[in-house]
Design a protein around this motif. Structure first.
Motif, PDB file in Angstrom:
ATOM      1  N   UNK A   1       0.809  -1.218   0.000  1.00  0.00           N
ATOM      2  CA  UNK A   1       0.000   0.000   0.000  1.00  0.00           C
ATOM      3  C   UNK A   1       0.841   1.265   0.000  1.00  0.00           C
ATOM      4  N   UNK A   2       1.866   1.308   0.849  1.00  0.00           N
ATOM      5  CA  UNK A   2       2.696   2.511   0.944  1.00  0.00           C
ATOM      6  C   UNK A   2       3.492   2.741  -0.337  1.00  0.00           C
ATOM      7  N   UNK A   3       4.149   1.698  -0.828  1.00  0.00           N
ATOM      8  CA  UNK A   3       4.938   1.858  -2.056  1.00  0.00           C
ATOM      9  C   UNK A   3       4.039   2.104  -3.258  1.00  0.00           C
ATOM     10  N   UNK A   4       2.848   1.501  -3.273  1.00  0.00           N
ATOM     11  CA  UNK A   4       1.909   1.737  -4.364  1.00  0.00           C
ATOM     12  C   UNK A   4       1.412   3.172  -4.387  1.00  0.00           C
TER      13      UNK A   4
ATOM     14  N   UNK B   1      10.060  -0.766   1.873  1.00  0.00           N
ATOM     15  CA  UNK B   1       9.243   0.158   1.078  1.00  0.00           C
ATOM     16  C   UNK B   1      10.105   1.002   0.144  1.00  0.00           C
ATOM     17  N   UNK B   2      11.328   1.315   0.552  1.00  0.00           N
ATOM     18  CA  UNK B   2      12.204   2.171  -0.266  1.00  0.00           C
ATOM     19  C   UNK B   2      12.523   1.533  -1.610  1.00  0.00           C
ATOM     20  N   UNK B   3      13.116   0.326  -1.666  1.00  0.00           N
ATOM     21  CA  UNK B   3      13.380  -0.275  -2.970  1.00  0.00           C
ATOM     22  C   UNK B   3      12.109  -0.628  -3.738  1.00  0.00           C
TER      23      UNK B   3
ATOM     24  N   UNK C   1       9.343   1.077  -3.773  1.00  0.00           N
ATOM     25  CA  UNK C   1       8.874   2.328  -4.376  1.00  0.00           C
ATOM     26  C   UNK C   1       9.724   2.715  -5.570  1.00  0.00           C
ATOM     27  N   UNK C   2      11.039   2.619  -5.427  1.00  0.00           N
ATOM     28  CA  UNK C   2      11.944   2.996  -6.516  1.00  0.00           C
ATOM     29  C   UNK C   2      11.745   2.096  -7.722  1.00  0.00           C
ATOM     30  N   UNK C   3      11.417   0.837  -7.490  1.00  0.00           N
ATOM     31  CA  UNK C   3      11.140  -0.082  -8.595  1.00  0.00           C
ATOM     32  C   UNK C   3       9.781   0.200  -9.233  1.00  0.00           C
ATOM     33  N   UNK C   4       8.797   0.596  -8.407  1.00  0.00           N
ATOM     34  CA  UNK C   4       7.431   0.757  -8.900  1.00  0.00           C
ATOM     35  C   UNK C   4       7.214   2.061  -9.650  1.00  0.00           C
ATOM     36  N   UNK C   5       7.910   3.125  -9.281  1.00  0.00           N
ATOM     37  CA  UNK C   5       7.680   4.434  -9.906  1.00  0.00           C
ATOM     38  C   UNK C   5       7.908   4.394 -11.414  1.00  0.00           C
ATOM     39  N   UNK C   6       9.078   3.968 -11.911  1.00  0.00           N
ATOM     40  CA  UNK C   6       9.260   3.943 -13.369  1.00  0.00           C
ATOM     41  C   UNK C   6       8.358   2.930 -14.060  1.00  0.00           C
ATOM     42  N   UNK C   7       8.069   1.828 -13.382  1.00  0.00           N
ATOM     43  CA  UNK C   7       7.173   0.811 -13.941  1.00  0.00           C
ATOM     44  C   UNK C   7       5.784   1.408 -14.181  1.00  0.00           C
ATOM     45  N   UNK C   8       5.252   2.081 -13.158  1.00  0.00           N
ATOM     46  CA  UNK C   8       3.916   2.665 -13.309  1.00  0.00           C
ATOM     47  C   UNK C   8       3.929   3.854 -14.252  1.00  0.00           C
ATOM     48  N   UNK C   9       5.016   4.613 -14.272  1.00  0.00           N
ATOM     49  CA  UNK C   9       5.117   5.762 -15.172  1.00  0.00           C
ATOM     50  C   UNK C   9       4.949   5.336 -16.632  1.00  0.00           C
ATOM     51  N   UNK C  10       5.566   4.221 -17.004  1.00  0.00           N
ATOM     52  CA  UNK C  10       5.443   3.719 -18.370  1.00  0.00           C
ATOM     53  C   UNK C  10       4.029   3.224 -18.666  1.00  0.00           C
TER      54      UNK C  10
END
Length: 218
Positions: free
Chosen positions: A22-25, A94-96, A98-107
């Protein structure tokens, strides 16, 4: 282990997984959606075309997406320690994630935004709408079903990634499966974790699909 202990461990690990996902999402949505918008509006024929900035941004996104998550987990340990104070535990994971999810969701968001009918954008421009009006009134509303569907996929991916984070003491269901199901040969714990993950993913996907169906008026 007794059934009572197993149930307590499963319950605690379940909520740790929910917290991590939830937090990283949420952070990936807050940062990834504007990032996806930036990739669209600064791209070729975008409403704020800036090809140099677009290429630099795309290279940054692609660079992070190219790194396997397990390697990213390890590489982010110094940054995780700097932010959280430790590299172990649920909050640290949550840190890694989030960093993995941001570019994934951006695309994913970028793909949905690019599918918006160009005619609608031109119509708003013809009526004197500025860039923010186009983003607010056309791009985001028209792409919303795809944005929500993409966010659902991102959350499902994060559930799997959070389980992988258990390999380095990230907590959650993955950590429980490794420490008890694998290392202590508690087959029942492993089966229970797998079943919970399946139910969690299916339930999340069902909710996402229902929301998309309500938002999609085509």
């Amino acid at each position: 282990m007794t059934t009572d202990i197993i149930l307590r461990l499963l319950w605690r690990s379940f909520w740790e997984t929910i917290w991590m996902t939830g937090a990283s999402g949420l952070i990936s949505l807050i940062i990834g959606l504007p990032l996806g918008l930036a990739l669209v509006v600064t791209g070729r024929d975008g409403i704020a075309e800036q090809l140099t900035a677009n290429r630099a941004l795309a290279a940054l996104v692609n660079g992070f997406r190219a790194v396997p998550f397990l390697i990213l987990l390890i590489a982010m340990i110094p940054l995780t320690r700097l932010i959280v104070g430790t590299a172990l535990g649920t909050t640290a994971a949550i840190v890694p994630l989030t960093i993995a999810a941001i570019p994934y969701y951006a695309r994913i968001a970028e793909v949905s935004l690019r599918e918006v009918d160009r005619g609608l954008i031109d119509a708003v421009r013809a009526m004197g709408g500025n860039r923010w009006t186009i983003i607010r009134e056309v791009l985001v509303p028209e792409a919303l079903p795809g944005i929500v569907a993409g966010f659902t996929v991102t959350l499902v991916t994060l559930i799997g990634a959070s389980a992988m984070a258990g390999t380095i003491g990230g907590g959650g269901l993955g950590d429980l499966a490794i420490r008890y199901g694998y290392q202590r040969f508690e087959t029942g714990v492993m089966i229970a974790v797998v079943l919970i993950l399946i139910i969690l993913v299916c339930g999340l996907q069902w909710l996402g699909d229902r929301l998309v169906a309500k938002l999609d008026h085509r």
